[in-house]
Design an enzyme around this catalytic site. Structure first.
Site, PDB file in Angstrom:
ATOM      1  N   HIS A 176       7.742  -2.897  -3.666  1.00 25.75           N
ATOM      2  CA  HIS A 176       7.126  -3.948  -4.478  1.00 25.75           C
ATOM      3  C   HIS A 176       8.125  -4.486  -5.507  1.00 25.75           C
ATOM      4  O   HIS A 176       8.250  -5.705  -5.677  1.00 25.75           O
ATOM      5  CB  HIS A 176       5.911  -3.404  -5.246  1.00 25.75           C
ATOM      6  CG  HIS A 176       4.741  -3.052  -4.419  1.00 25.75           C
ATOM      7  ND1 HIS A 176       4.125  -1.832  -4.514  1.00 25.75           N
ATOM      8  CD2 HIS A 176       4.042  -3.752  -3.485  1.00 25.75           C
ATOM      9  CE1 HIS A 176       3.094  -1.790  -3.688  1.00 25.75           C
ATOM     10  NE2 HIS A 176       3.037  -2.942  -3.035  1.00 25.75           N
ATOM     11  N   LYS A 202     -10.665  -1.855  -0.250  1.00 29.67           N
ATOM     12  CA  LYS A 202      -9.860  -0.643  -0.431  1.00 29.67           C
ATOM     13  C   LYS A 202     -10.489   0.239  -1.492  1.00 29.67           C
ATOM     14  O   LYS A 202     -11.048  -0.244  -2.472  1.00 29.67           O
ATOM     15  CB  LYS A 202      -8.428  -0.993  -0.865  1.00 29.67           C
ATOM     16  CG  LYS A 202      -7.615  -1.727   0.180  1.00 29.67           C
ATOM     17  CD  LYS A 202      -6.210  -1.974  -0.328  1.00 29.67           C
ATOM     18  CE  LYS A 202      -5.346  -2.676   0.708  1.00 29.67           C
ATOM     19  NZ  LYS A 202      -3.990  -2.914   0.198  1.00 29.67           N
ATOM     20  N   ARG A 250       6.404  -6.111   5.921  1.00 30.59           N
ATOM     21  CA  ARG A 250       7.159  -4.979   6.452  1.00 30.59           C
ATOM     22  C   ARG A 250       7.200  -4.943   7.975  1.00 30.59           C
ATOM     23  O   ARG A 250       8.119  -4.391   8.552  1.00 30.59           O
ATOM     24  CB  ARG A 250       6.529  -3.669   5.960  1.00 30.59           C
ATOM     25  CG  ARG A 250       6.665  -3.439   4.478  1.00 30.59           C
ATOM     26  CD  ARG A 250       5.893  -2.215   4.100  1.00 30.59           C
ATOM     27  NE  ARG A 250       4.546  -2.354   4.638  1.00 30.59           N
ATOM     28  CZ  ARG A 250       3.441  -2.002   4.029  1.00 30.59           C
ATOM     29  NH1 ARG A 250       3.481  -1.437   2.885  1.00 30.59           N
ATOM     30  NH2 ARG A 250       2.267  -2.195   4.584  1.00 30.59           N
ATOM     31  N   SER A 258       1.920   1.759  -0.301  1.00 27.92           N
ATOM     32  CA  SER A 258       1.165   2.467  -1.326  1.00 27.92           C
ATOM     33  C   SER A 258       0.265   3.533  -0.711  1.00 27.92           C
ATOM     34  O   SER A 258       0.111   4.620  -1.272  1.00 27.92           O
ATOM     35  CB  SER A 258       0.319   1.484  -2.138  1.00 27.92           C
ATOM     36  OG  SER A 258       1.129   0.644  -2.907  1.00 27.92           O
TER      37      SER A 258
END
Length: 160
Positions: free
Chosen positions: A18, A42, A95, A132
């Site tokens: 990040h 989430k 990613r 994360s």
């Protein structure tokens, strides 16, 4: 006219990946709003206020310029925040192809709703495998996450 970008994310917790994306965005845009968002899909490890605090400390630790600021957003559309602050660009780190598939429909919708473009930045290869959720899993099982997160985050996770 100032070029304002928003880098949104849950940052639960913030990773070195990040920080890399935010630093590169700061080199491209005049102002960067790093926006800690609540994602109802989430289950968060850290409360929103703690994520803002850790992210602020991590950006300071990284030596990022004052043109990078941290904010939070928990109600409404992301493009509403962009409109409110005069941002015309969202910056997202990508990613893998999974991220592209997930982010593309949102990018198209954001452009359709408010004319907000999305810029995808590829990660530094050293951070391409870090997320994360992986950091949360490793930390939760007692593993060392210090190679993947800013020092302030590693220290916080060790004490919780």
């Amino acid at each position: 006219m100032s070029r304002i970008a928003v880098v949104p994310g849950s940052f639960d917790p913030v990773t070195l990946g990040h920080i890399d994306v935010i630093a590169r965005a700061a080199n491209i845009f005049d102002q960067v709003h790093v926006l800690v968002v609540h994602n109802p899909d989430k289950s968060a490890l850290l409360p929103l206020t703690q994520r803002v605090s850790l992210l602020t400390a991590a950006l300071r630790e990284a030596g990022l310029p004052d043109t990078v600021s941290v904010h939070s957003w928990s109600m409404g559309l992301l493009v509403d925040y962009c409109t409110d602050v005069g941002a015309s660009v969202l910056v997202k780190g990508i990613r893998s192809q999974v991220d592209v598939a997930y982010e593309t429909p949102m990018a198209i919708m954001n452009r359709s709703l408010a004319g907000v473009e999305t810029v995808f930045l590829l990660p530094d290869p050293a951070h391409a495998h870090v997320s994360s959720s992986l950091v949360r899993q490793v930390a939760g099982l007692g593993g060392d996450v210090s190679p993947y997160v800013p020092r302030v985050v590693a220290e916080y996770l060790e004490t919780t």
